[in-house]
Structure formats: structure tokens, C-alpha cells
Scaffold this motif. Structure first.
Motif, PDB file in Angstrom:
ATOM      1  N   UNK A 222       0.988  -1.196  -0.073  1.00 22.84           N
ATOM      2  CA  UNK A 222       0.020  -0.105  -0.158  1.00 22.84           C
ATOM      3  C   UNK A 222       0.923   1.329   0.022  1.00 22.84           C
ATOM      4  N   UNK A 223       1.958   1.408   0.865  1.00 24.88           N
ATOM      5  CA  UNK A 223       2.804   2.462   0.784  1.00 24.88           C
ATOM      6  C   UNK A 223       3.438   2.505  -0.595  1.00 24.88           C
ATOM      7  N   UNK A 224       3.867   1.472  -1.232  1.00 25.31           N
ATOM      8  CA  UNK A 224       4.507   1.462  -2.349  1.00 25.31           C
ATOM      9  C   UNK A 224       3.557   2.402  -3.399  1.00 25.31           C
ATOM     10  N   UNK A 225       2.164   1.819  -3.429  1.00 23.71           N
ATOM     11  CA  UNK A 225       1.184   2.238  -4.270  1.00 23.71           C
ATOM     12  C   UNK A 225       0.961   3.922  -4.183  1.00 23.71           C
ATOM     13  N   UNK A 226       1.056   4.300  -2.892  1.00 21.42           N
ATOM     14  CA  UNK A 226       0.921   5.689  -2.864  1.00 21.42           C
ATOM     15  C   UNK A 226       1.840   6.526  -3.466  1.00 21.42           C
ATOM     16  N   UNK A 227       3.033   5.954  -3.419  1.00 19.12           N
ATOM     17  CA  UNK A 227       4.200   6.628  -4.067  1.00 19.12           C
ATOM     18  C   UNK A 227       5.596   6.766  -3.236  1.00 19.12           C
ATOM     19  N   UNK A 228       5.841   5.717  -2.330  1.00 20.63           N
ATOM     20  CA  UNK A 228       7.068   5.520  -1.576  1.00 20.63           C
ATOM     21  C   UNK A 228       8.056   4.821  -2.307  1.00 20.63           C
ATOM     22  N   UNK A 229       9.107   5.264  -2.632  1.00 13.01           N
ATOM     23  CA  UNK A 229       9.935   4.538  -3.276  1.00 13.01           C
ATOM     24  C   UNK A 229      10.411   3.018  -2.611  1.00 13.01           C
ATOM     25  N   UNK A 230      10.904   2.150  -3.083  1.00 12.17           N
ATOM     26  CA  UNK A 230      11.299   0.888  -2.688  1.00 12.17           C
ATOM     27  C   UNK A 230      12.298   0.995  -1.620  1.00 12.17           C
ATOM     28  N   UNK A 232      12.643   3.676   0.429  1.00 15.39           N
ATOM     29  CA  UNK A 232      12.115   4.289   1.652  1.00 15.39           C
ATOM     30  C   UNK A 232      10.995   3.322   2.324  1.00 15.39           C
ATOM     31  N   UNK A 311       3.885  -4.686  -5.791  1.00 10.05           N
ATOM     32  CA  UNK A 311       2.841  -4.057  -4.788  1.00 10.05           C
ATOM     33  C   UNK A 311       1.413  -4.211  -5.588  1.00 10.05           C
ATOM     34  N   UNK A 312       1.152  -4.269  -6.671  1.00  8.18           N
ATOM     35  CA  UNK A 312       0.044  -4.383  -7.126  1.00  8.18           C
ATOM     36  C   UNK A 312      -0.570  -5.626  -7.376  1.00  8.18           C
TER      37      UNK A 312
ATOM     38  N   UNK B  50       2.544   2.124 -12.437  1.00 14.03           N
ATOM     39  CA  UNK B  50       2.870   0.742 -11.985  1.00 14.03           C
ATOM     40  C   UNK B  50       3.087  -0.278 -12.750  1.00 14.03           C
ATOM     41  N   UNK B  70      12.972   3.735 -10.725  1.00 15.29           N
ATOM     42  CA  UNK B  70      11.745   3.221  -9.964  1.00 15.29           C
ATOM     43  C   UNK B  70      11.489   4.386  -8.770  1.00 15.29           C
ATOM     44  N   UNK B  71      12.683   4.718  -8.214  1.00 14.76           N
ATOM     45  CA  UNK B  71      12.544   5.770  -7.273  1.00 14.76           C
ATOM     46  C   UNK B  71      11.888   7.176  -7.852  1.00 14.76           C
ATOM     47  N   UNK B  74       8.268   6.506  -8.215  1.00 15.67           N
ATOM     48  CA  UNK B  74       7.465   6.529  -6.921  1.00 15.67           C
ATOM     49  C   UNK B  74       7.290   8.088  -6.474  1.00 15.67           C
ATOM     50  N   UNK B  77       4.748   9.538  -8.233  1.00  8.93           N
ATOM     51  CA  UNK B  77       3.372   9.072  -7.994  1.00  8.93           C
ATOM     52  C   UNK B  77       2.993   9.907  -6.550  1.00  8.93           C
ATOM     53  N   UNK B  78       3.858  10.166  -5.828  1.00 12.71           N
ATOM     54  CA  UNK B  78       3.555  10.488  -4.523  1.00 12.71           C
ATOM     55  C   UNK B  78       3.247  12.263  -4.631  1.00 12.71           C
ATOM     56  N   UNK B  83      -4.221   8.530  -6.831  1.00 11.05           N
ATOM     57  CA  UNK B  83      -4.584   7.422  -7.119  1.00 11.05           C
ATOM     58  C   UNK B  83      -5.888   6.700  -6.295  1.00 11.05           C
ATOM     59  N   UNK B  85      -7.932   3.460  -6.105  1.00 10.51           N
ATOM     60  CA  UNK B  85      -8.114   2.042  -6.874  1.00 10.51           C
ATOM     61  C   UNK B  85      -9.621   1.766  -6.643  1.00 10.51           C
ATOM     62  N   UNK B  89      -7.289   0.357  -0.923  1.00 11.77           N
ATOM     63  CA  UNK B  89      -5.583   0.699  -0.988  1.00 11.77           C
ATOM     64  C   UNK B  89      -5.251   1.515   0.320  1.00 11.77           C
ATOM     65  N   UNK B  91      -3.914   2.043   3.986  1.00 12.20           N
ATOM     66  CA  UNK B  91      -3.039   1.204   4.873  1.00 12.20           C
ATOM     67  C   UNK B  91      -3.986   1.031   6.290  1.00 12.20           C
TER      68      UNK B  91
END
Ligand SMILES: Nc1ncnc2c1ncn2[C@@H]1O[C@H](COP(=O)(O)OP(=O)(O)O)[C@@H](O)[C@H]1O
Ligand SMILES: [Mg+2]
Lengths: 740, 224
Positions: A222-230, A232, A311-312, B50, B70-71, B74, B77-78, B83, B85, B89, B91
Motif C-alpha cells: 500500500x505504501x509503495x502504491x501511494x508513491x513511496x520508493x522501494x 524508503x 505491490x499491485x 505501476x 523506480x525511485x 515513486x 506518484x507521490x 490514485x 483504486x 488501498x 494502509x
């Protein structure tokens, strides 16, 4: 950065009731691991600590009594039920004698100061009490003992004339003395214990670090999907793991310290130690704790990868693993290597060609057992998938979906059984190495000049507690000074049975020249000749009397009949080790022949004692390993029960019957676990066979104990199944139906 | 602003996207409709960085998204993408309030503006009174609105919403639509709205239809 740290802390600390329960379980895992590792580390240093104590206590003796001596005495070794009982006889020769450590004042004539353990024996065992007719004037304090269970007595006498071979006691403390543990052997044993423990502890930690794995992976995804890099995301993950690992380790440390404080003298069977000697040192402890935290974090990071990389898929539960056959490779390879090492072990002396496949095979098998669980789950899951019964289909789907999840605990248990099973083999071999001296075979060798007559023998027999075993057998007229006897003959010759006498095993170990053999070691032919000369039929006893010694030749069990003995002869007088009084023997000898010179007291007790301690250390290690594995099973089962609740409630919601859900749960847990546990027992037997065949071919693999261990493991798997089935949710509870 | 050119994505034998081209400008509200399984979610996932399409490019302000690390993706996206879903989605361990604040905090927004912004958004979506609850403790509709609040929180350049009104009644659905329209009209956010509801898509600037992985402008006579 700070935000991520706070987020990690928030995620781990405030996640609702079941979340907090899991946190506690995870921390408990680290705590138990810390406790066990600290104990194991300290145990391996125990020998050295006890050496220090032994050196502080031992009297520094000067073999002669010098005129200016203030204290004279001697150390007489004695034994009780395979334990060393030290008796230090003291006489104050002049004022100002120094007092032994832990003792308030020197015992006066007819007084004895005893260790607490000995005092207890005196109070409960009449035979021990008989050996100490003196009045007990005090007990020895902690600083005057090597271990709390030590049997030590300071006996006071009026003057040196009452002491056999008196020596000057110059001071208390002798740096040349060592404890009963050979430090090298102790380190080896300690290492063995650590190794036995490491695998289950690591697996246990891994189990705990991966608790609530599904929930955590989901959260990371879920954190990854919001936009947290791997990176972090892993940082957030690791914060949580550090909290759990560090919190748990500190809890373990605190518990360990409290245990040391509350139980200053620990007894495990006859194995005992002072808690203060169980101290690996701050540096080692810090290192161990840091390593444990690092391990927790590493395991959690590796475990979190799926949620971070995919994540997906993880969020949508789409991760059906492909079956990978390589998972079976380490186990297959390990077993093959062990079989190969078993094969080469038949060729004596081929250390390298045995050792290499053996060591590799043991490691590969251990790894293989870990991987075998997910592999087994995949294979079994596939097989179940072909069934048309709903329970089998459900269980099969679950196993294929998450093959690794339930398996970690089983893997821990499998490793524990493998390691503990192998430890049983090593124990048997250690036991066998010390078997020459089991408690009733302790003998005493007396060197007599001009031995007396049968009348004297009778007087010996009258000595209290001393079963003087002198066979009344006729010797031939020739110059043979030995005669051999069977247990039956010995029994006939003495007043009663001789405990521990077994034909084929020497009751009185003494290499004596039989006949005119130039070798100090008798051969079978020598024994036969001796028997012939003695007028005894060869067939009657010769075979029974011999046992194979290390180099393949034979020692004879030899007794010399006193009335026919040459003027100077060595006699071996056997007696039951637990029921004799050395002082009575001294008195008896003196009565028979004041001019007798006798040598060496009781023999073999110290070896027995070290066997006891090694056995103790290994037993403690094995028990801890199994205990840890059992705990892992309990914790992980609880965890799985919590994790399975949601899916089960949803199954119930669509009308799946309770029995189907329960059966599916049982099918997920039991068959694979049981199969892997049995496999680990079998692997231990194979590894053990190879080890024994190489090092100790005379010994058989202890199938009983290994089978018992395996059965224990299977019982634990059954228990886990039971817990899971009982905890199965069979009703569509509303709060469980909500995913988020 | 956000543009996809000839993207193709397949899952095993399933061709989820078949050479889809799509672009959206700032302040635009685009509806994507289509039958279930036609590839709408897949398109959003590709647009969100994604799922990397097997061919074609996705670019944001002219920059190919999948060329970034990837970074970077991310972080993009942040800060730039909101997004929502189709599946939950949030936490699960965090309360709704914490979930909504999370992207703001991760992006380093100051505390005062975080609170003000969150309050404004949640008031509009009428979920202020359940903010202290965790996702497991609220209704599906409240959950979905919280997810939208979270997507809006960072004032992203693009909002990708996958059936955000699926679990909502008409009135609440209207709240959500108003929030999205507000973002598009007042903040210049590009909004891609995947929906089944013709009523919703009628508010949008454009409507596209997805059919078996192919995307086309909706024919004037819609037969659903
Ligand atoms: N991760 C995936 N793995 C396998 N198939 C998938 C995956 N995601 C989508 N699909 C398949 O791709 C097609 C399009 O799916 P999706 O984009 O979710 O459709 P929609 O959102 O329009 O209902 C469907 O046939 C679906 O089964
Ligand atoms: Mg969809």
C-alpha cells in the motif's frame, strides 16, 4: 527521514488489538532467542569460569611436611553415584593456619565442614552419612565451591599422624589446578551446543520476524502504491523490525539478567552452575544482541520484498507462485552427500574424503529441510487441487498461494529435530567414550608389600561398606601371579553381587603381564595360558573375560589371590563406587599391614564427572533447541490463526460448512509438516550413521531417542493442527468480513 | 500533460491493453467506460507508472515515465499523481485521518497546511466524523471517500480514479464527483475517471470507451 521513522514506529505500535498481539509475539520471539543465545554463549565459557574457581579453591601442596608448616592435610578423591566427592583432610600444625575459601574457621578434630549439596546427601543418604561420622560444623560458602552441586568436605583431624600421606598446605589457591572440564573439550562441546542451537534459533527468529507476514506485505505494498520508493518503504519496514528486534532482545536480556539474579545457583540434573559464572562478557553480549536485531531486520527485509517489488499483485492477492523444482535440490543433494560420506566412512582413516561430503551434506540437508516445506506445500497443494472435495480444493489453493507461510515453523522444528537427533548421536558416542568408568566400576589400586594371608582378606571383607572381591580360587603351582574370573565366579567369591559387573567388560582394569608375554598388554593366548596354569577350563571364562581394546589386543581382567601372591604384588581391589569409605579403607589397610604402601585412590571419577558435565551441556542445549522450536510452533500457529480468520470468515459467509473449513485448515497444516518432520528424523539418522561409522563404528545410532524426538515433532505438528482447527473461524463474523 | 502512445500490456495469454493511445490535459475530466475485463484498470495502472507496458510509452509533461528510475517514479506518484483504486488501498493499520495525511507528510508538507487541507477535503466528502477510525471500522462508502480524500490531499497534477463511486449511493456519489470536478476546475488537475455510471460520465469533458483492450471515443449513441 524522520517522518519515515515516525511512520514506521506508528505502523508497528498502533495497529489495533490483533496488531499489538502480533507485535508482542514478534518481540517475544526476539526475547526468547536473546535468552537462549546468551545462555548458550555463556555455557561455552562456563568451563573457564569454573576453572578459575577450581584454581582459587585448590590447596597448594608441598609433598613433605616441613617444620614451619601451619596446616597439613591431603586431598582424597571419593565418589558418589558417579559424582566426585572430594574430601580434604586438615590438621592445624601451628597457629595462624589459613582458612579455605568459603569456610569460616578450620574444622577441629572430629569436625567436618561440607558443601550444601553434600550436606543434603548426608541428611538423605545413610551410606553417605556413614562416611562422615564427624559432626558437621558448618557449610562451605559460594566462593569456596566450583559449582553449587559440588560435593566437598573439609575434615578436621587432630594432627598429621592421622592423615594418610600428609602434605604441607602452603596456601589456598593453586594456578596449576583445573576444573573437571578439559577447556578444549569444553569449548568443543560448547560449540556443538551453539551449533545445535543456532539453526533453530535463527529459524525461530525468522518465524517471529515474519509473523503477520501477509498483513505486513500488504501494508508495504500500500505504501509503495501511494508513491513511496522501494528504498524508503524498506526503511519504514526496517524501523518496525528494529523496534521489534531491539525491544525483544532487550526484553530477553532483562529476563536473562533477572533469571541470573533470582536463581543464583542453577541445577539441571546433576549439572549445576553459579549464575555469576554464566557471563559471556559485555562485548560478546552486545555483539550477540546486535546480531539478533540485525537478523530480525534482515529476515523482515527479505520477507518484505514481494510487497515492494510487486505491490499491485500483492494488493490484489495475485501472487500464485510458480513451482520451482530447485527447492528440492538442497535436500536431495544433502541426503546424497550424507549417503556418500556414509559410504566413504567405511574406509578407515579417510578423514578428508569423509569429512568433506559429511560437513557439506549436513549443511545442505539443514538448508534443504528449510526449503522442503514450501516445496512440499507446492507439491501437496497441486495434488490436492486435483481432488473434487471442497476441503481439499480449498487447502490446495491456499498451499499453492502461500507455500512458504505455514512452513517456517515446521522448518524450525525440522531443523531442531535434525540437530537434536544428531546431538543424540554425539552424546551416545561421548557416553561410550566414558563407559569404561561407570559408577560401580570405580576401582582402587593398592600397592602392597608383603601382602598377608587369607585371614587378612577376611579382615578386609569385614571393613564396613567395602566389598572386597577376592576370589577364593586356587592357583596352579607355577609362577603365575594372576587369575581371571567371570562375574559369576566373582560373585561366588564375595559376599554378594558386584554391581556393574558385566562379563566382557573389565571390572578391574589393569594391564598385567600374563604368563611370559613381553608385551604389557595381554593377548587372548596369554589369558588362555593363565587360565590353564590356574587349572581353569579355557572355555569356561576366557572369552567372557576379555574385551577388545583400542588396538585390537586384549586386556585380561585380573585378580590375584592373596595367599598365593608373591611378596610384592599389585592388587586391584574393586568396590562399588557409591558405597565405600576411603577412610575406612585406610584404617582397614593399616590394620592388616601397617607397613603396606598403597597407591592412588579412587580412579576415574573425574572422567565420569566430565562426562556428566558434557552430557549436561549437550542435554541443556538440545532441550533449549527443542523448547525454542516448540515455542515457535505455538507462536506461529497463533499468528496463522489470526491471519486465517478473515479468509475463513469469508468462506463461511458464502455458506461453506464448518467441517469443510476445519478440514481445509487441517489439510494445510498437518500432512506437509508431518512429512518434513519425519524426513528430518531420517536425515539425522543418516548423518549420525555416517558420523559413527567413521568415528565410532562399535556404536549403534540411538534410534530410540531420535524416533522419540521425531515423534515429539510430529506431536507438535498435531498440536499446531489442533490449535489451528480449534481456532478456525466457521462463522461469518462481521468484523472479520471487512478487509479494510 | 499525461499521454500514452500505443501501449500494449498483456498478462500471460490475456491481452489487457492493445495499442492504446490516450492523452489528457490539465483541468480536463475524462471518463473511461467499458465492460468489466475490458482493460480499464490496466490502463490506469500503466498510466500510474505501476505496470510497464510491453510496448508504447507513457509520458508526463513530455517525459517518458518508464525511463525514470523506480525511485523517481515513486516520487512522481507521490507528488503528482492521486490514485484511487478499485480495491481498498488504504494502509489498514492507520486511521483514516492518518491515511489521508500520509502522502502530505511523506512529501514533506508543513503541519499547519496539512491540517487545513485535510479538514477542507474531508468536510467536502462528509467523512470528518469517522476520521479517527481505522479502515476496518468504517463502511465501504466511507472507505472509498477516504481513498479519494487521500488522492486529493497532495493536490496532484493527475488523478486516476478507478470506479470511485462503485460503493456509493447517488447523493454520496455526487459528493465525490463534485470533489473531483472541483480539483479539475479550480486546481487544474487532470482527472481520469473510470466508471460505469452514465450519469457521472455526462459531467465529464470527454468519454472514452474501452473494448477488449482498445480505447476509442464513445460513439454518440451509447448502448450499454
Ligand atoms: N495482474 C493480472 N494478472 C493476470 N491477468 C490480469 C491482471 N490484471 C488484469 N488482468 C486481466 O486483464 C484483463 C483486463 O483487466 P482489467 O484491466 O482489470 O479490466 P477492467 O478494469 O476493465 O475490468 C482482464 O481479462 C483481467 O483478467
Ligand atoms: Mg477494473
Amino acid at each position: 527521514m524522520m517522518r519515515l521513522v515516525l511512520l514506521g514506529a506508528r505502523l508497528s505500535l498502533g495497529a489495533g488489538r490483533s496488531g499489538r498481539l502480533r507485535l508482542v509475539l514478534m518481540a517475544t520471539g526476539s526475547a526468547v532467542a536473546a535468552f537462549v543465545v546468551l545462555t548458550a554463549l555463556a555455557l561455552s565459557g562456563l568451563a573457564e569460569q569454573q576453572d578459575v574457581r577450581a584454581q582459587r579453591i585448590a590447596p597448594a601442596l608441598n609433598a613433605r611436611v616441613i617444620p614451619e608448616a601451619t596446616l597439613v592435610g591431603n586431598v582424597i578423591a571419593d565418589g558418589w553415584n558417579g559424582r566426585e566427592l572430594l574430601r580434604i583432610v586438615l590438621a592445624e600444625a601451628a597457629p595462624g593456619a589459613s582458612v579455605p575459601p568459603g569456610v569460616e574457621r578450620l574444622p577441629r578434630d572430629n569436625e567436618v565442614v561440607v558443601s550444601p549439596a553434600l550436606l543434603e546427601l548426608i541428611e538423605t543418604e545413610p551410606l553417605v552419612a556413614q562416611r562422615f561420622p564427624q559432626s558437621v560444623s558448618g557449610t562451605i560458602g559460594t566462593e569456596g565451591l566450583v559449582e553449587p552441586g559440588q560435593l566437598l568436605a573439609y575434615v578436621g583431624v587432630s594432627d598429621a599422624s592421622e592423615i594418610w600421606q600428609p602434605a604441607t598446605i602452603e596456601r589456598w589457591g593453586d594456578a596449576t589446578t583445573t576444573g573437571n572440564l578439559d577447556p578444549r573439550a569444553a569449548r568443543t562441546v560448547g560449540l556443538l551446543v551453539l551449533l545445535t542451537l543456532v539453526a533453530p534459533v535463527v529459524m525461530f527468529m525468522a518465524t517471529c520476524a515474519r509473523l503477520s507476514a501477509t498483513a505486513r506485505t500488504q501494508r508495504l505494498a500500500a505504501l509503495r502504491l501511494i508513491g513511496l520508493s522501494p528504498w524508503r518503504t524498506q526503511l519504514v519496514n526496517s524501523i518496525e523490525l528494529v523496534i521489534v528486534g531491539a525491544g525483544g532482545s532487550l526484553l530477553g536480556l532483562a529476563t536473562w539478567l533477572t533469571w541470573r539474579y533470582l536463581d543464583p545457583a542453577v541445577h539441571v540434573g546433576t549439572f549445576s552452575w553459579y549464575s555469576s559464572d554464566l557471563w559471556p562478557g559485555p562485548a560478546t553480549m552486545a555483539l550477540a544482541l546486535v546480531a539478533l536485531v540485525a537478523l530480525t531486520v534482515a529476515v523482515g527485509l527479505v520477507g518484505g520484498r514481494a510487497g515492494i517489488r510487486r505491490p499491485l499483485e500483492v494488493r490484489r492477492e495475485r501472487s500464485v507462485r510458480a513451482m520451482s523444482w530447485w527447492r528440492a535440490a538442497p535436500l536431495a543433494g544433502g541426503i546424497s552427500l550424507l549417503a556418500w560420506s556414509w559410504h566413504t566412512s567405511g574406509q578407515q582413516g579417510q578423514f578428508v574424503s569423509w569429512m568433506a561430503p559429511f560437513a557439506l551434506g549436513m549443511m545442505a540437508t539443514a538448508l534443504g529441510l528449510v526449503l522442503a516445506v514450501p516445496f512440499g506445500a507446492l507439491v501437496f497443494g497441486r495434488a490436492l487441487g486435483r481432488s473434487s472435495r471442497p476441503a481439499a480444493v480449498l487447502a490446495g489453493a491456499r498451499l499453492r498461494h502461500e507455500p512458504a507461510v505455514g512452513g517456517r515453523v515446521v522448518a524450525a522444528m525440522a531443523i531442531a529435530i535434525f540437530a537434536a537427533g544428531f546431538a543424540q548421536v554425539v552424546l551416545t558416542s561421548v557416553d561410550a567414550a566414558f563407559a569404561g568408568t561407570d559408577e560401580n566400576q570405580v576401582g582402587s589400586v593398592f600397592d602392597l608389600t608383603a601382602y598377608g594371608t587369607t585371614t587378612d582378606a577376611a579382615r578386609y571383607a569385614a571393613i564396613s561398606d567395602l566389598n572386597l572381591a577376592l576370589p577364593k580360587l586356587r592357583l596352579g603351582p607355577d609362577q603365575v601371579d594372576a587369575i581371571a574370573a567371570t562375574c559369576v565366579q566373582l560373585r561366588a567369591a564375595t559376599t554378594g553381587a558386584i554391581p556393574g559387573c558385566r562379563d566382557g567388560r573389565p571390572l578391574f582394569v589393569r594391564s598385567i603381564q600374563i604368563g611370559d608375554s613381553p608385551s604389557p598388554v595381554g593377548t587372548q593366548a596369554d589369558v588362555d595360558r593363565a587360565l590353564t596354569l590356574a587349572g581353569l577350563p579355557k572355555s569356561a571364562s576366557s572369552v567372557d573375560l576379555t574385551f577388545p581394546a583400542g588396538n585390537g589386543s586384549f586386556y585380561a581382567a585380573v585378580i590375584i589371590a592373596p595367599d598365593l601372591a608373591p611378596p610384592t604384588t599389585q592388587f586391584t581391589i574393586p568396590f562399588p563406587g557409591s558405597t565405600y569409605d576411603p577412610q575406612a579403607v585406610v584404617a582397614g589397610l593399616a590394620a592388616v599391614d601397617p607397613g603396606a604402601v598403597w597407591d592412588s585412590g579412587i580412579t576415574g571419577v573425574d572422567r565420569l564427572d566430565s562426562a556428566r558435565i558434557y552430557t549436561g551441556i549437550v542435554a541443556v542445549g538440545t532441550a533449549s533447541a527443542l523448547g525454542v522450536a516448540l515455542l515457535a510452533i505455538v507462536i506461529a500457529t497463533l499468528d496463522r490463526t489470526i491471519e486465517r480468520a478473515g479468509p475463513q470468515a469469508r468462506l463461511a459467509a458464502i455458506g461453506t460448512s464448518a467441517s469443510t473449513i476445519r478440514a481445509a485448515t487441517a489439510l494445510q497444516v498437518l500432512p506437509v509438516s508431518a512429512a518434513v518432520l519425519v524426513a528430518s528424523g531420517a536425515a539425522a539418522i543418516l548423518g549420525g550413521s555416517s558420523y559413527l561409522r567413521w568415528g565410532d563404528p562399535a556404536i549403534n545410532v540411538p534410534l530410540g531417542p531420535i524416533a522419540a524426538l521425531t515423534a515429539l515433532g510430529v506431536a507438535a505438528a498435531l498440536l499446531a493442527t489442533l490449535v489451528a482447527v480449534v481456532g478456525t473461524i466457521t462463522r461469518p463474523l462481521p468484523h472479520l468480513l471487512r478487509t479494510e | 500533460m499525461l499521454r500514452a502512445e500505443g501501449i500494449t500490456a498483456s498478462f500471460g495469454p490475456t491481452l489487457a491493453l492493445d495499442g492504446v493511445s490516450f492523452d489528457i490535459e490539465a483541468g480536463e475530466l475524462v471518463a473511461v467506460v467499458g465492460r468489466s475485463g475490458s482493460g480499464k484498470s490496466s490502463l490506469l495502472h500503466c498510466l500510474a507508472g505501476l505496470v510497464k507496458p510491453s510496448s508504447g510509452t507513457v509520458s508526463f509533461e513530455g517525459q517518458p515515465v518508464y525511463d525514470w528510475s523506480e525511485r523517481c517514479r515513486s516520487d512522481w506518484r507521490l507528488r503528482q499523481v492521486g490514485l484511487v483504486f478499485q480495491f481498498g488501498d488504504l494502509v489498514p493499520e492507520l486511521t483514516l485521518a492518518e491515511n489521508i495525511r500520509l502522502p502530505l507528510q511523506l512529501a514533506g508538507t508543513g503541519k499547519a497546511s496539512v491540517n487545513a487541507r485535510v479538514a477542507a477535503i474531508t468536510d467536502g466528502l462528509e467523512i470528518s466524523d469517522v476520521m479517527h477510525k481505522r479502515p476496518g471500522q468504517v463502511s465501504g462508502g466511507q472507505l472509498q471517500r477516504a481513498a479519494i480524500a487521500r488522492a486529493l490531499a497532495n493536490r496532484p497534477s493527475v488523478i486516476l480514479a478507478d470506479e470511485p463511486t462503485g460503493a456509493l449511493d447517488t447523493t454520496t456519489g455526487q459528493l465525490v464527483l463534485e470533489a473531483l470536478m472541483h480539483a479539475a476546475r479550480d486546481q487544474g488537475t487532470a482527472v481520469v475517471l473510470v466508471t460505469h455510471e452514465a450519469r457521472l460520465s455526462s459531467y465529464c469533458d470527454r468519454e472514452l470507451t474501452m473494448t477488449d483492450g482498445k480505447l476509442a471515443a464513445t460513439p454518440t449513441v451509447v448502448s450499454r
